[in-house]
Design a protein around this motif. Structure first.
Motif, mmCIF file in Angstrom:
data_model
loop_
_atom_site.group_PDB
_atom_site.id
_atom_site.type_symbol
_atom_site.label_atom_id
_atom_site.label_comp_id
_atom_site.label_asym_id
_atom_site.label_seq_id
_atom_site.Cartn_x
_atom_site.Cartn_y
_atom_site.Cartn_z
ATOM 1 N N HIS A 16 0.834 -1.202 0.000
ATOM 2 C CA HIS A 16 0.000 0.000 0.000
ATOM 3 C C HIS A 16 0.868 1.250 0.000
ATOM 4 O O HIS A 16 2.086 1.197 0.138
ATOM 5 N N CYS A 35 5.374 5.782 5.207
ATOM 6 C CA CYS A 35 4.209 5.084 4.636
ATOM 7 C C CYS A 35 3.657 5.799 3.417
ATOM 8 O O CYS A 35 2.779 5.280 2.730
ATOM 9 N N HIS A 41 5.044 0.093 -0.363
ATOM 10 C CA HIS A 41 5.780 -0.773 0.564
ATOM 11 C C HIS A 41 4.786 -1.817 1.036
ATOM 12 O O HIS A 41 3.579 -1.670 0.858
ATOM 13 N N HIS A 43 3.425 -5.077 3.869
ATOM 14 C CA HIS A 43 3.346 -5.587 5.237
ATOM 15 C C HIS A 43 2.950 -7.056 5.204
ATOM 16 O O HIS A 43 2.256 -7.499 4.283
ATOM 17 N N GLU A 126 -0.763 -5.054 11.549
ATOM 18 C CA GLU A 126 0.004 -4.562 10.402
ATOM 19 C C GLU A 126 1.493 -4.851 10.594
ATOM 20 O O GLU A 126 2.221 -5.086 9.619
HETATM 21 NI NI NI Z 1 2.408 0.742 5.690
#
Ligand code: NI
Length: 137
Positions: A16, A35, A41, A43, A126
């Motif tokens: 995301h 982020c 990137h 998760h 996350e």
């Molecule tokens: Ni993230």
């Protein structure tokens, strides 16, 4: 009959970018930091799905956890695993893919599919240190 809550844990990997297109690049960078990376990137997410119901006399189950696994697999995991939340996930269209918004999106697709049990809690991890919880309110 007693009511019991049962939980199935599922895993997925997804990419995301936490970005609000209505804000400037500078504001996005300030709010979201790493982020907001334009090149995405990922998760390793964990989703704990909890349903509550009465114990069935015939099976001794609230809900067969193999059946719950299938529901979560079809409604969520198959749509998000190795996907990009910003670009490819139908139930996330038009929202910023924070963990908060992802857990609400998961609720909307799962809640109608667990009857006669009731979805009572989702916990979305996350990272090993960050998680969000949602109880449908
Ligand atoms: Ni993230």
């Amino acid at each position: 009959m007693p009511e019991v809550t049962v939980t199935r844990r599922m895993h997925f990997n997804a990419a995301h970018r936490v970005h609000n297109p209505e804000l400037s690049d500078e504001e996005n960078e300030r709010l979201f930091g790493k982020c907001n990376n334009p090149n995405w990137h990922g998760h390793n997410y964990m989703l704990d799905v909890s349903v509550t119901g009465q114990i069935d006399d015939r099976t001794g189950y609230v809900m067969d956890l193999a059946a719950l696994k299938r529901v979560v697999q079809e409604a969520v995991i198959d749509k998000v695993d190795h996907r990009n939340f910003n670009l490819e996930v139908d139930f996330m269209r038009g929202v910023i893919p924070t963990a908060e918004n992802i857990v609400v999106g998961c609720w909307r697709v799962l809640a109608p599919r667990v009857a006669p049990a009731r979805l009572v809690r989702l916990v979305l991890w996350e990272t090993p240190n960050n998680y969000v919880e949602y109880e449908g309110r």
